[in-house]
Design an enzyme around this catalytic site. Sequence first.
Site, PDB file in Angstrom:
ATOM      1  N   GLY A  52     -61.232  -3.947  33.572  1.00  0.00           N
ATOM      2  CA  GLY A  52     -60.942  -3.862  34.535  1.00  0.00           C
ATOM      3  C   GLY A  52     -60.223  -2.333  35.708  1.00  0.00           C
ATOM      4  O   GLY A  52     -60.143  -2.515  36.855  1.00  0.00           O
ATOM      5  N   ASP A 111     -49.541  -1.849  30.060  1.00  0.00           N
ATOM      6  CA  ASP A 111     -48.524  -2.507  30.159  1.00  0.00           C
ATOM      7  C   ASP A 111     -47.668  -2.224  29.317  1.00  0.00           C
ATOM      8  O   ASP A 111     -46.388  -1.930  28.513  1.00  0.00           O
ATOM      9  CB  ASP A 111     -48.951  -3.966  30.245  1.00  0.00           C
ATOM     10  CG  ASP A 111     -48.190  -5.307  30.130  1.00  0.00           C
ATOM     11  OD1 ASP A 111     -46.768  -5.326  30.622  1.00  0.00           O
ATOM     12  OD2 ASP A 111     -47.927  -6.219  29.741  1.00  0.00           O
ATOM     13  N   LYS A 139     -46.255  -0.534  33.848  1.00  0.00           N
ATOM     14  CA  LYS A 139     -44.746  -0.948  34.845  1.00  0.00           C
ATOM     15  C   LYS A 139     -43.982  -1.271  33.255  1.00  0.00           C
ATOM     16  O   LYS A 139     -43.835  -1.118  31.964  1.00  0.00           O
ATOM     17  CB  LYS A 139     -45.245  -2.790  33.725  1.00  0.00           C
ATOM     18  CG  LYS A 139     -46.447  -3.449  34.835  1.00  0.00           C
ATOM     19  CD  LYS A 139     -46.164  -5.159  34.249  1.00  0.00           C
ATOM     20  CE  LYS A 139     -47.406  -5.861  35.199  1.00  0.00           C
ATOM     21  NZ  LYS A 139     -47.512  -7.150  34.110  1.00  0.00           N
ATOM     22  N   PHE A 160     -47.067 -10.712  36.944  1.00  0.00           N
ATOM     23  CA  PHE A 160     -48.533  -9.639  36.501  1.00  0.00           C
ATOM     24  C   PHE A 160     -49.651 -10.094  38.700  1.00  0.00           C
ATOM     25  O   PHE A 160     -49.323 -10.834  39.008  1.00  0.00           O
ATOM     26  CB  PHE A 160     -49.471 -11.502  35.942  1.00  0.00           C
ATOM     27  CG  PHE A 160     -50.690 -11.474  35.967  1.00  0.00           C
ATOM     28  CD1 PHE A 160     -50.233 -11.155  33.742  1.00  0.00           C
ATOM     29  CD2 PHE A 160     -51.622 -11.579  35.958  1.00  0.00           C
ATOM     30  CE1 PHE A 160     -51.413 -11.150  33.597  1.00  0.00           C
ATOM     31  CE2 PHE A 160     -52.615 -11.362  35.762  1.00  0.00           C
ATOM     32  CZ  PHE A 160     -52.673 -11.191  34.187  1.00  0.00           C
ATOM     33  N   VAL A 161     -49.986  -9.229  37.925  1.00  0.00           N
ATOM     34  CA  VAL A 161     -50.656  -8.772  39.294  1.00  0.00           C
ATOM     35  C   VAL A 161     -52.481  -8.917  39.055  1.00  0.00           C
ATOM     36  O   VAL A 161     -52.509  -8.677  38.373  1.00  0.00           O
ATOM     37  CB  VAL A 161     -50.962  -7.039  39.828  1.00  0.00           C
ATOM     38  CG1 VAL A 161     -48.573  -7.615  40.429  1.00  0.00           C
ATOM     39  CG2 VAL A 161     -50.907  -6.196  38.832  1.00  0.00           C
ATOM     40  N   ASP A 167     -57.716  -8.781  36.904  1.00  0.00           N
ATOM     41  CA  ASP A 167     -58.157 -10.629  36.246  1.00  0.00           C
ATOM     42  C   ASP A 167     -57.138 -11.110  36.214  1.00  0.00           C
ATOM     43  O   ASP A 167     -56.052 -10.525  35.320  1.00  0.00           O
ATOM     44  CB  ASP A 167     -58.850 -10.411  35.751  1.00  0.00           C
ATOM     45  CG  ASP A 167     -59.106 -10.323  34.402  1.00  0.00           C
ATOM     46  OD1 ASP A 167     -58.370  -9.115  33.935  1.00  0.00           O
ATOM     47  OD2 ASP A 167     -59.532 -11.484  33.267  1.00  0.00           O
ATOM     48  N   ARG A 173     -60.859  -9.965  40.388  1.00  0.00           N
ATOM     49  CA  ARG A 173     -61.063  -9.035  40.398  1.00  0.00           C
ATOM     50  C   ARG A 173     -61.845  -7.970  41.384  1.00  0.00           C
ATOM     51  O   ARG A 173     -61.298  -7.325  42.135  1.00  0.00           O
ATOM     52  CB  ARG A 173     -62.163  -8.483  39.406  1.00  0.00           C
ATOM     53  CG  ARG A 173     -61.889  -8.517  37.545  1.00  0.00           C
ATOM     54  CD  ARG A 173     -62.972  -8.198  37.191  1.00  0.00           C
ATOM     55  NE  ARG A 173     -62.567  -8.213  36.174  1.00  0.00           N
ATOM     56  CZ  ARG A 173     -61.946  -8.342  34.497  1.00  0.00           C
ATOM     57  NH1 ARG A 173     -60.801  -7.084  34.759  1.00  0.00           N
ATOM     58  NH2 ARG A 173     -61.539  -8.488  33.490  1.00  0.00           N
TER      59      ARG A 173
END
Length: 190
Positions: A52, A111, A139, A160-161, A167, A173
Amino acid sequence: MSALVGPPAYCAHIAEVLLSQEQLRRRVGELAAEVSRDYAGKDLVLIGVLNGAVVFLADLLRALTIPAELEFVGASSYGDGIVSYGTCELTKDLDRSIEGKHAVVVEDIVDTGRTLAALVECLELKGAASVEVCALLDKPSRRTVELHPRYIGFEIPDSFVVGYGLDFAQHYRGLPYVAVLEPEAYESTT
Ligand code: IMP
């Protein structure tokens, strides 16, 4: 709201553009300036967390005004790992030693913080002179472990982004912005 660009099949499930290309470009430039100032004259290695962080890392690296080495790790604090250090399981280990070097771990999003907390511990065990975290997104409301990234691009709400490297089921992505997915996108796959 910014214009949606990208493959139409992806855009169909996007609820909202949270961070535009321009917002990302400006903030990444600011982060790069901070890192360049803080690590001037030091042996810096940027460690990208696969997969990511790749897009963010590529932009961050090019905006730095100081030299930096580049390494990648695959990390999982939950799943099956290949190499294990303390609580951290690396699905892909570093290619070179980081002993005595100043490591900045570049991650897409924090997260719960579990992945990065374990990874920082792992990199410290490998003898880095220092280990700090640079995360594009945070977050904070979701945090379950003690973790204080030195550099944060944006604090975002608990949704959720996707996009800019992030992804959902390996999709999205390549979007050049960060977007919130519509709930239907999850529901159709669960
Ligand atoms: P943590 O260990 O709970 O902090 O999880 C961090 C990892 O979860 C990130 O590197 C992402 O791969 C994934 N993740 C958490 N939130 C999101 C999100 O909103 N979109 C995409 N991936 C996410």
